[in-house]
Design a protein around this motif. Structure first.
Motif, mmCIF file in Angstrom:
data_model
loop_
_atom_site.group_PDB
_atom_site.id
_atom_site.type_symbol
_atom_site.label_atom_id
_atom_site.label_comp_id
_atom_site.label_asym_id
_atom_site.label_seq_id
_atom_site.Cartn_x
_atom_site.Cartn_y
_atom_site.Cartn_z
ATOM 1 N N MET A 1 26.354 16.999 -34.356
ATOM 2 C CA MET A 1 25.259 16.954 -33.419
ATOM 3 C C MET A 1 24.812 15.501 -33.264
ATOM 4 S SD MET A 1 21.466 18.729 -33.708
ATOM 5 C CE MET A 1 22.050 20.393 -33.569
ATOM 6 N N GLU A 2 24.628 15.113 -32.049
ATOM 7 C CA GLU A 2 24.167 13.758 -31.776
ATOM 8 C C GLU A 2 22.787 13.561 -32.405
ATOM 9 O OE1 GLU A 2 23.040 10.930 -27.989
ATOM 10 O OE2 GLU A 2 24.008 12.854 -27.615
ATOM 11 N N LYS A 3 22.536 12.363 -32.929
ATOM 12 C CA LYS A 3 21.292 12.098 -33.658
ATOM 13 C C LYS A 3 20.052 12.348 -32.816
ATOM 14 C CE LYS A 3 23.459 9.075 -36.894
ATOM 15 N NZ LYS A 3 23.815 7.765 -37.277
ATOM 16 N N ILE A 4 20.063 11.942 -31.567
ATOM 17 C CA ILE A 4 18.886 12.143 -30.719
ATOM 18 C C ILE A 4 18.661 13.628 -30.451
ATOM 19 C CG2 ILE A 4 20.060 11.875 -28.491
ATOM 20 C CD1 ILE A 4 16.562 10.519 -29.330
ATOM 21 N N THR A 5 19.724 14.408 -30.356
ATOM 22 C CA THR A 5 19.598 15.849 -30.163
ATOM 23 C C THR A 5 18.929 16.465 -31.381
ATOM 24 O OG1 THR A 5 21.578 15.857 -28.795
ATOM 25 C CG2 THR A 5 20.870 17.975 -29.686
ATOM 26 N N CYS A 6 19.314 16.000 -32.552
ATOM 27 C CA CYS A 6 18.728 16.480 -33.793
ATOM 28 C C CYS A 6 17.216 16.235 -33.795
ATOM 29 C CB CYS A 6 19.390 15.791 -34.975
ATOM 30 S SG CYS A 6 18.721 16.285 -36.564
ATOM 31 N N ILE A 7 16.802 15.062 -33.355
ATOM 32 C CA ILE A 7 15.375 14.735 -33.305
ATOM 33 C C ILE A 7 14.657 15.633 -32.305
ATOM 34 C CG2 ILE A 7 13.712 12.944 -32.660
ATOM 35 C CD1 ILE A 7 15.762 10.917 -33.850
ATOM 36 N N CYS A 8 15.278 15.875 -31.180
ATOM 37 C CA CYS A 8 14.666 16.739 -30.167
ATOM 38 C C CYS A 8 14.520 18.171 -30.674
ATOM 39 C CB CYS A 8 15.463 16.699 -28.868
ATOM 40 S SG CYS A 8 15.364 15.087 -28.047
ATOM 41 N N VAL A 9 15.511 18.658 -31.391
ATOM 42 C CA VAL A 9 15.427 19.999 -31.972
ATOM 43 C C VAL A 9 14.308 20.030 -33.022
ATOM 44 C CG1 VAL A 9 16.637 21.703 -33.394
ATOM 45 C CG2 VAL A 9 17.822 20.607 -31.479
ATOM 46 N N MET A 10 14.190 18.977 -33.806
ATOM 47 C CA MET A 10 13.125 18.900 -34.806
ATOM 48 C C MET A 10 11.753 18.908 -34.123
ATOM 49 S SD MET A 10 14.566 19.154 -37.642
ATOM 50 C CE MET A 10 13.217 18.791 -38.741
ATOM 51 N N ARG A 11 11.629 18.267 -32.981
ATOM 52 C CA ARG A 11 10.374 18.274 -32.221
ATOM 53 C C ARG A 11 10.030 19.701 -31.818
ATOM 54 N NH1 ARG A 11 9.886 18.748 -26.991
ATOM 55 N NH2 ARG A 11 12.035 18.116 -26.653
ATOM 56 N N GLU A 12 11.019 20.440 -31.323
ATOM 57 C CA GLU A 12 10.794 21.830 -30.934
ATOM 58 C C GLU A 12 10.421 22.690 -32.137
ATOM 59 O OE1 GLU A 12 14.266 23.089 -28.797
ATOM 60 O OE2 GLU A 12 14.044 21.508 -27.299
ATOM 61 N N LEU A 13 11.057 22.424 -33.268
ATOM 62 C CA LEU A 13 10.738 23.143 -34.498
ATOM 63 C C LEU A 13 9.296 22.843 -34.916
ATOM 64 C CD1 LEU A 13 11.524 24.887 -36.905
ATOM 65 C CD2 LEU A 13 12.493 22.846 -37.973
ATOM 66 N N PHE A 14 8.901 21.580 -34.839
ATOM 67 C CA PHE A 14 7.543 21.190 -35.181
ATOM 68 C C PHE A 14 6.538 21.899 -34.272
ATOM 69 C CE2 PHE A 14 3.848 18.386 -34.827
ATOM 70 C CZ PHE A 14 3.461 18.326 -36.166
ATOM 71 N N GLN A 15 6.845 21.972 -32.978
ATOM 72 C CA GLN A 15 5.957 22.660 -32.036
ATOM 73 C C GLN A 15 5.850 24.147 -32.383
ATOM 74 O OE1 GLN A 15 7.908 21.547 -28.375
ATOM 75 N NE2 GLN A 15 6.363 19.984 -27.919
ATOM 76 N N ALA A 16 6.961 24.754 -32.756
ATOM 77 C CA ALA A 16 6.953 26.176 -33.116
ATOM 78 C C ALA A 16 6.129 26.405 -34.390
ATOM 79 C CB ALA A 16 8.379 26.689 -33.302
ATOM 80 N N LEU A 17 6.257 25.523 -35.357
ATOM 81 C CA LEU A 17 5.465 25.639 -36.590
ATOM 82 C C LEU A 17 3.980 25.429 -36.305
ATOM 83 C CD1 LEU A 17 7.827 23.850 -39.117
ATOM 84 C CD2 LEU A 17 7.232 26.287 -39.085
#
Length: 122
Positions: A1-17
C-alpha cells in the motif's frame, strides 16, 4: 500500500473512532478511553501498571483517564496494605451499571469499524 494511502485510511479510521466515542458519550456518558480502562479492570482489583499493560496507553495518559473515571465515580482507589504508595483500582457500582448498559444496549458502530465487530459478536 502506498504510504499516503495508508495515512488516508488512518484518517478515516480516526474519524470512525471519533464517531464511536461521540455515540458512547451520548448514550452512556463515558469516553472511549474511559470505557477501555473500565473493561481492563473488569471484576478485578488492579494496579495502574496493570491498566497500562492491558490498554497499551502510556502511563501518563492512563493516569489522566483513571483520574477522569474516578471523578465520574467509576473507579475507586485504595492504597496497598504493604506499600501505601501502590494504588489499586476497582470498579464502582456506577461503573458496573454503565458497562452492563453498554452490553445490553450497545453502541451504534460506524460502518468502517463494523467488520471488526462482526468477528466478536456473541
Amino acid at each position: 500500500m502506498e504510504k499516503i494511502t495508508c495515512i488516508c485510511v488512518m484518517r478515516e479510521l480516526f474519524q470512525a473512532l471519533s464517531l464511536l466515542e461521540s455515540r458512547l458519550l451520548e448514550s452512556h456518558g463515558i469516553s472511549l478511553n474511559e470505557a477501555v480502562v473500565l473493561c481492563s479492570v473488569g471484576t478485578e482489583t488492579v494496579t495502574a501498571s496493570t491498566i497500562v499493560s492491558r490498554t497499551g496507553m502510556t502511563p501518563s495518559h492512563a493516569s489522566k483517564v483513571i483520574r477522569m473515571a474516578e471523578e465520574k465515580g467509576m473507579l475507586e482507589r485504595t492504597p496497598g496494605t504493604k506499600d501505601k504508595r501502590q494504588m489499586y483500582f476497582v470498579l464502582t457500582g456506577k461503573a458496573k451499571t454503565c458497562l452492563a448498559g453498554i452490553r445490553e444496549q450497545g453502541v451504534e458502530i460506524p460502518e468502517m469499524l463494523a467488520p471488526l465487530f462482526r468477528e466478536h459478536q456473541v
